[in-house]
Design an enzyme around this catalytic site. Sequence first.
Site, PDB file in Angstrom:
ATOM      1  N   GLY A   1      93.444  70.457  31.719  1.00  0.00           N
ATOM      2  CA  GLY A   1      92.850  71.424  32.796  1.00  0.00           C
ATOM      3  C   GLY A   1      94.236  71.423  33.902  1.00  0.00           C
ATOM      4  O   GLY A   1      93.792  71.802  34.922  1.00  0.00           O
TER       5      GLY A   1
ATOM      6  N   THR B   1      97.020  73.387  34.007  1.00  0.00           N
ATOM      7  CA  THR B   1      97.036  74.858  34.386  1.00  0.00           C
ATOM      8  C   THR B   1      95.869  75.590  35.075  1.00  0.00           C
ATOM      9  O   THR B   1      95.834  76.146  35.952  1.00  0.00           O
ATOM     10  CB  THR B   1      97.594  75.665  33.154  1.00  0.00           C
ATOM     11  OG1 THR B   1      98.742  74.937  32.629  1.00  0.00           O
ATOM     12  CG2 THR B   1      97.953  76.952  33.433  1.00  0.00           C
TER      13      THR B   1
ATOM     14  N   HIS C   1      82.821  54.702  -0.964  1.00  0.00           N
ATOM     15  CA  HIS C   1      83.956  54.377   0.118  1.00  0.00           C
ATOM     16  C   HIS C   1      83.225  54.571   1.394  1.00  0.00           C
ATOM     17  O   HIS C   1      83.318  53.903   2.383  1.00  0.00           O
ATOM     18  CB  HIS C   1      84.934  55.146  -0.158  1.00  0.00           C
ATOM     19  CG  HIS C   1      86.190  55.234   0.829  1.00  0.00           C
ATOM     20  ND1 HIS C   1      87.278  54.419   0.565  1.00  0.00           N
ATOM     21  CD2 HIS C   1      86.392  55.677   2.179  1.00  0.00           C
ATOM     22  CE1 HIS C   1      88.027  54.299   1.572  1.00  0.00           C
ATOM     23  NE2 HIS C   1      87.477  55.168   2.559  1.00  0.00           N
ATOM     24  N   GLU C   2      82.709  55.763   1.659  1.00  0.00           N
ATOM     25  CA  GLU C   2      82.110  56.258   2.807  1.00  0.00           C
ATOM     26  C   GLU C   2      80.972  55.380   3.220  1.00  0.00           C
ATOM     27  O   GLU C   2      80.715  54.934   4.313  1.00  0.00           O
ATOM     28  CB  GLU C   2      81.745  57.520   2.915  1.00  0.00           C
ATOM     29  CG  GLU C   2      82.752  58.643   2.604  1.00  0.00           C
ATOM     30  CD  GLU C   2      83.720  58.340   3.579  1.00  0.00           C
ATOM     31  OE1 GLU C   2      83.481  57.976   4.909  1.00  0.00           O
ATOM     32  OE2 GLU C   2      84.775  58.977   3.302  1.00  0.00           O
TER      33      GLU C   2
END
Length: 670
Positions: free
Chosen positions: A248, A250, A466-467
Amino acid sequence: MNDNKENKNNLPNKNKKIPNINPNDKKKGSSNSFWIYGAILLVIIVLNVFIYPANSAKETSFFKFIDMVRQNDVEKVEVINKSIANVYIKKESKDKYKELKDKKSEVPGPDFTFEIGDMRTFDEQMMKLKNEGYEIDPILKTKQDWIGPVLNWLLPIAILIALWIFLMRRMGAGGGPGAQIFSIGKSKAALFDKNAKVNVTFKDVAGLKEAKQEVMEVVDFLKNPKKYTKLGGKIPKGVLLVGPPGTGKTLLAKAVAGEAEVPFFSISGSDFVEMFVGVGASRVRDLFKQAREKAPCIVFIDEIDAIGRSRAKGSMPGGNDERENTLNQLLVEMDGFKTDAGVILMAATNRPDVLDHALLRPGRFDRQIGIDLPDLKEREEIFLVHLKDIKTCKEVDTKYLAEMTPGFAGADIANVCNEAALVAARHNKKCVQMEDFNYALDRVIGGLEKRNKFIPPKEKKTIAYHEAGHAICGWFLENASPLVKVTIIPRGMGALGYAQYLPKEEYIVKKDQLLDRMAMTLGGRAAEKVVFDKISTGAQNDLDRATQLAYNMITIYGMDDSVGNVSFYGMSKDSFVKPYSETTGALIDEKVRNIIFEQYERAQKLLKEKRKELNILAETLLEKEVLTKSDVERLIGKRPFPDESLIPTEEEFHKTDKDLTKKEEEDKKE
C-alpha cells in the site's frame, strides 16, 4: 483530521493563490495560426481560377474534327503551342451535338479540344481541306506557363514553412507525440490540485495506522508550519516509504494527494530514464522548478530505486551512466532546498538496500516510514474495505478470511475478493458466499484447478499418501502449523496436490518450532518411504524449502553450536563471494545434512507410529480428493494440542442465512 481542517487558513503565503492550471484550457487571446494554411490554399485557388480558368471543352478526336469541318459547323480553330487544338462551333450548329447540351452558352471558351500530335500532319490535312473548298484557317497562339515553374519551387518551401510553424505550435502546447522531440527534457509529472482531485482518502487505506499518522503529519507540516517551526523545528525535506510489494505504499501516497489541500506532483522513477544523455537530469530540474513555483506542495516519486541505485554498484569504468547523472541532479535539488521552501519529496521503494547512501542521509530523506505486511487485525480491516463494493452473503466472516490469509499483502487480499466475486458471478449467484472465498483462496495459493488432468491410479495413490504424510506430521507435532485443508486435485504450476496450514502470528520463532516445521515439510517423502519403501520426484519443493530453512538456521540465526553464534546474512547479501572460509563452508554443509536427516528420520518414526491414521487419511483422500479440518477431526480425532485458531467448525461454517436472520431478530428484541 479535524485539526487539519481548522488550520486551513494558516498556510504559508496564504495570500498567494495557486494558479488554476488546466492543460485542456486554451489561452485567451491566442491567435490561431492555421489562417496561414488557409491563405496559401486561397492563393492557389485564385491562380487556378483567374489565370487558368477551367476549360469546359469536350475532348474529341482529329477525325471527328475533320467531319465537323466538312459539315460547315466549325467557326474557328485555335492551335495552342502547336500541341492542342481548340475548336469553336457555330451557334446555329451547336444543337446537332449532344455533348454541348449541358454546356451553358454564356460560358466562354472552346467547345471541343484534341491533341494535334504531329504538326506537319495537321498542316497537310488543313491544306487538303482548304483545297476541297472549306474555308478553315487555324489560328496559332503561344501561351507561356510561368506559374507552373514558380509553384514547383515555391510550393515545397511553403510546405516546409507550414510544417515548421505546426511543430513550433506543438512544442509550445507541450502535448502530443509531435511535442516529444522538443519537450523531451520536460518533466512528465502529473499534477493533482483543486482542479484534478484524487478520490482516494485515508478512509480507503485500511491498517497502517502508524504510517498514516506519520504521513498525515507531513501534510500538516505544509498546512500549519508555524506549529512546528515556533519551537525551532524544521520541516523535513524527504519522506521515504519502504515496504514489500503490494503493502500500500502507492495507495498511501494517493491518499495523501486526496487529503492534502496543496498541489501534488506524481511521477515514476522510470520516467526520468531515457536513451538520450542528460534527459533525466533535465527532467529532475524541470520537476523541482515547477514544484517551487507551486509551493507549498508535495512531490511523489514512485519506485525511486529506478534512479536511486547506489553509484558504487554496477557502474562501468569510463562510462557515462545516465542513471547516475539523474541521481546526482536529484541529490543537488534535494540538498538545495531551503527550510522554508514548502516542498516535501515523498518516494516509495521495496528495495531500500540498493539505494545510494547519499540519498538516505539526514537532510535529504529525513524520515523513513516502514510499511510491513498487515497483521491479523489489519487484514480484517482490509477485507472490510474491499468488501464494501461486493455483494456478500450474511455467512461471510471477515475474521475467518483474515486468519486464512497470513502473509498476504493488501494487493493479495484485493485479488482474493475480486476472484471470489468472479466465481460467484460465473455460477449466477445472487451474492458471494463463503465457498466462493475458499475457492478464491485455493486459486490464489495453489493455482488453477486441473480436474481434467488424467493421473494414473498408481501415481494418484502415491500423491495421496504424500499429502497424508504432511497432514499427519502437522497434526501430531505441537509446534507445526494447524492443518486447514489437504487435497490431491492437480493445480497450476505443476502442483499435483497440496496441504494448507494456518501459521500463527509470530514475531519470534524458536529452534524447536523450526525443527517441527521442517519435519512436517519432510513428512510427504517420509510417507512414501514408509508405505512404498520408494521415493519419488514429488518432494522436490519440500526438499528445497527444508534445505533453505536449514541453511538459514545455521548461517543467519546461529542455531548450531559447532558453527557458533554467527550470522553471514548481511555479508553474503552484498557480495558474490562467500564470507567464510572453505573449512567453515564444509562444516555448514555437513550440519545442514545432519539436521535434514534427523528430521527426516523423526518424520518416518512418527508416521510408523501413526500408520493407521495415515492409511485412513490417504484412502479417504483417494475417495473424496479434498479433506478439511473438520473431516480430519472426524476421521482420526481432534488434534492433541490446544487450538488457538479462529477457524469455525463445519457446523458453524455452514450456518444458514435463516439462523443468522433469526439471531439478528432476537438481538433487536433484546
